[in-house]
Motif scaffolding. Structure first.
Motif, mmCIF file in Angstrom:
data_model
loop_
_atom_site.group_PDB
_atom_site.id
_atom_site.type_symbol
_atom_site.label_atom_id
_atom_site.label_comp_id
_atom_site.label_asym_id
_atom_site.label_seq_id
_atom_site.Cartn_x
_atom_site.Cartn_y
_atom_site.Cartn_z
ATOM 1 N N ALA A 237 39.061 83.917 18.647
ATOM 2 C CA ALA A 237 38.132 85.013 18.890
ATOM 3 C C ALA A 237 38.907 86.320 18.923
ATOM 4 C CB ALA A 237 37.398 84.813 20.209
ATOM 5 N N ILE A 238 38.422 87.327 18.212
ATOM 6 C CA ILE A 238 39.054 88.639 18.220
ATOM 7 C C ILE A 238 38.467 89.437 19.373
ATOM 8 C CG2 ILE A 238 39.545 90.703 16.897
ATOM 9 C CD1 ILE A 238 40.766 88.076 15.813
ATOM 10 N N LEU A 239 39.299 89.713 20.363
ATOM 11 C CA LEU A 239 38.860 90.346 21.595
ATOM 12 C C LEU A 239 39.888 91.368 22.058
ATOM 13 C CD1 LEU A 239 37.770 87.110 23.473
ATOM 14 C CD2 LEU A 239 36.207 88.887 22.654
ATOM 15 N N ALA A 240 39.457 92.266 22.935
ATOM 16 C CA ALA A 240 40.416 93.108 23.642
ATOM 17 C C ALA A 240 41.133 92.242 24.679
ATOM 18 C CB ALA A 240 39.710 94.270 24.322
ATOM 19 N N LEU A 241 42.359 92.595 24.987
ATOM 20 C CA LEU A 241 43.181 91.775 25.872
ATOM 21 C C LEU A 241 42.502 91.503 27.207
ATOM 22 C CD1 LEU A 241 45.870 90.359 26.384
ATOM 23 C CD2 LEU A 241 46.812 92.560 27.148
ATOM 24 N N SER A 242 41.764 92.487 27.756
ATOM 25 C CA SER A 242 41.140 92.323 29.075
ATOM 26 C C SER A 242 39.971 91.347 29.066
ATOM 27 C CB SER A 242 40.663 93.681 29.589
ATOM 28 O OG SER A 242 39.668 94.214 28.734
ATOM 29 N N MET A 243 39.516 90.925 27.884
ATOM 30 C CA MET A 243 38.335 90.061 27.784
ATOM 31 C C MET A 243 38.680 88.575 27.701
ATOM 32 S SD MET A 243 36.133 92.111 24.920
ATOM 33 C CE MET A 243 35.469 93.754 25.192
ATOM 34 N N THR A 244 39.946 88.212 27.786
ATOM 35 C CA THR A 244 40.368 86.861 27.386
ATOM 36 C C THR A 244 40.495 85.867 28.530
ATOM 37 O OG1 THR A 244 42.693 87.522 27.519
ATOM 38 C CG2 THR A 244 41.594 87.762 25.386
ATOM 39 N N GLU A 245 39.897 86.132 29.669
ATOM 40 C CA GLU A 245 40.007 85.207 30.798
ATOM 41 C C GLU A 245 39.485 83.828 30.395
ATOM 42 O OE1 GLU A 245 38.633 84.818 35.476
ATOM 43 O OE2 GLU A 245 38.105 86.605 34.313
ATOM 44 N N GLY A 246 40.272 82.791 30.679
ATOM 45 C CA GLY A 246 39.903 81.430 30.306
ATOM 46 C C GLY A 246 40.366 81.028 28.923
ATOM 47 N N LEU A 247 40.986 81.953 28.187
ATOM 48 C CA LEU A 247 41.518 81.679 26.858
ATOM 49 C C LEU A 247 42.979 82.103 26.815
ATOM 50 C CD1 LEU A 247 38.534 83.084 24.746
ATOM 51 C CD2 LEU A 247 39.122 80.656 25.003
ATOM 52 N N HIS A 248 43.689 81.649 25.815
ATOM 53 C CA HIS A 248 45.077 82.061 25.626
ATOM 54 C C HIS A 248 45.113 83.199 24.613
ATOM 55 C CE1 HIS A 248 49.379 82.011 25.131
ATOM 56 N NE2 HIS A 248 49.250 81.778 23.824
ATOM 57 N N ALA A 249 45.697 84.324 25.024
ATOM 58 C CA ALA A 249 45.733 85.513 24.172
ATOM 59 C C ALA A 249 46.989 85.505 23.306
ATOM 60 C CB ALA A 249 45.703 86.773 25.027
ATOM 61 N N VAL A 250 46.802 85.591 21.990
ATOM 62 C CA VAL A 250 47.901 85.652 21.029
ATOM 63 C C VAL A 250 47.923 87.052 20.429
ATOM 64 C CG1 VAL A 250 48.902 84.629 18.947
ATOM 65 C CG2 VAL A 250 47.534 83.212 20.501
ATOM 66 N N ARG A 251 49.012 87.775 20.620
ATOM 67 C CA ARG A 251 49.111 89.140 20.096
ATOM 68 C C ARG A 251 49.071 89.132 18.572
ATOM 69 N NH1 ARG A 251 53.471 91.538 20.359
ATOM 70 N NH2 ARG A 251 54.827 89.820 21.024
ATOM 71 N N ILE A 252 48.372 90.114 18.012
ATOM 72 C CA ILE A 252 48.318 90.298 16.559
ATOM 73 C C ILE A 252 49.368 91.348 16.190
ATOM 74 C CG2 ILE A 252 46.864 90.939 14.595
ATOM 75 C CD1 ILE A 252 44.429 90.226 16.390
ATOM 76 N N THR A 253 50.200 91.052 15.193
ATOM 77 C CA THR A 253 51.273 91.968 14.813
ATOM 78 C C THR A 253 51.227 92.288 13.320
ATOM 79 O OG1 THR A 253 52.816 90.144 14.408
ATOM 80 C CG2 THR A 253 52.764 91.054 16.648
ATOM 81 N N HIS A 254 51.930 93.362 12.987
ATOM 82 C CA HIS A 254 52.139 93.758 11.581
ATOM 83 C C HIS A 254 50.851 93.906 10.770
ATOM 84 C CE1 HIS A 254 55.903 91.688 12.883
ATOM 85 N NE2 HIS A 254 56.453 92.782 12.354
ATOM 86 N N PRO A 255 49.979 94.844 11.093
ATOM 87 C CA PRO A 255 50.028 95.778 12.222
ATOM 88 C C PRO A 255 49.372 95.187 13.470
ATOM 89 C CG PRO A 255 48.178 96.326 10.835
ATOM 90 C CD PRO A 255 48.866 95.156 10.168
ATOM 91 N N SER A 256 49.430 95.986 14.546
ATOM 92 C CA SER A 256 48.837 95.580 15.815
ATOM 93 C C SER A 256 47.608 96.446 16.098
ATOM 94 C CB SER A 256 49.853 95.739 16.955
ATOM 95 O OG SER A 256 50.992 94.935 16.715
#
Length: 295
Positions: A237-256
């Motif tokens: 799921a594409i979300l803002a970092l603050s919305m990810t409670e209960g999920l594991h957040a994977v940073r998107i890079t190149h670009p971010s």
């Protein structure tokens, strides 16, 4: 010279018609014509050319037009100042907000504003960010809570509440669970869950992708459903970092990609005293260093 004569003159120029100008100022057409003739006699020059199929402004009229507009703006400003100094904040404030925003309790702020100014009628509508931005620009809304990517939308002033990276949020069992980051090229190989076009998050993702199109398998109108779909293992799921409670957040890079949530209002008024009072109150809820401009 009377202010109503200047008002009628400006209306005729902007409408290019005595008939439409009369409808705009709610006066019979002969009354508009007579007042402009009096203004022309007082100035000693024709301001309007009535010889064609549409009314056009003469050279003298073109020189007078910005002065007439400035005079009308000054009078309106004076009226608003008197109202504010007398504490007569009243009228209608039209507010918009993005769907299911959990970062800012806008209803609570509106409740506080109502307690301070019970004479003001408040309306609230939910929509996606693109629709809210269009309504702010065209004057349908006075104030809105919007999401956007990149610079502030043209014609608007903003006070940023959140500026966050977008992440790919995944549930246990997903191939990316436990990873810290994923490059955008790899992200585009997956079937994704995201908000629809017109939202700030989707705009940030699309801006990062450029000419490439992300593979959106599931589209939901509100973040809670996006989160639920990801929790069921249907993909990142594409979300803002603050919305990810209960999920594991994977940073998107190149670009971010990054998304912003902000209070927004038209940079150019006129803003009613009630709208300005609401802008001031809501702006106090955001860190002062994030302000793009003030009302």
């Amino acid at each position: 010279m009377e202010l109503r004569q200047l008002e009628y003159f400006v209306a005729v120029v902007e409408e290019a018609s005595f008939t439409r100008a009369a409808e705009r100022v709610h006066v019979a057409q002969p009354g508009v014509s007579a007042q402009i003739r009096r203004l022309e006699r007082e100035l000693g020059h024709d301001l309007l050319d009535r010889s064609g199929r549409t009314v056009t402004v003469t050279d003298v009229g073109a020189a007078v037009l910005p002065l007439a507009r400035a005079a009308l703006r000054s009078v309106e400003s004076a009226k608003r100042t008197v109202e504010e100094m007398a504490g007569l904040v009243r009228g209608v404030v039209r507010v918009g907000m993005v769907v299911s925003c959990g970062i800012m309790d806008l209803p609570e702020l509106l409740s506080s504003f109502h307690a301070l100014h019970p004479g003001v009628e408040i309306t609230l509508a939910e929509a996606n960010s693109d629709a809210l931005i269009s309504s702010l620009v065209d004057g349908s809304l006075d104030f809105a809570l919007i999401g956007y990517a990149g610079d502030a939308p043209a014609g608007l002033s903003v006070r940023v509440l959140a500026d966050e990276p977008l992440v790919a949020a995944v549930a246990p069992g997903d191939p990316w669970y436990g990873r810290e980051s994923v490059p955008l090229d790899e992200l585009l190989e997956r079937r994704l869950i995201c908000l629809p076009p017109g939202t700030g998050l989707r705009g940030a993702l699309d801006e990062a992708c450029g000419a490439r199109r992300p593979r959106i398998a599931f589209e939901a109108s509100a973040p809670p459903m996006v989160i639920t779909l990801a929790q069921r293992g249907l993909g990142p799921a594409i979300l803002a970092l603050s919305m990810t409670e209960g999920l594991h957040a994977v940073r998107i890079t190149h670009p971010s990609p990054r998304g912003r949530l902000a209070f927004a209002w038209r940079t150019e008024g006129p803003h009613s005293p009630a709208a300005r009072a609401l802008i001031r109150l809501c702006s106090m809820a955001a860190p002062s260093e994030t302000a793009a401009s003030s009302p």
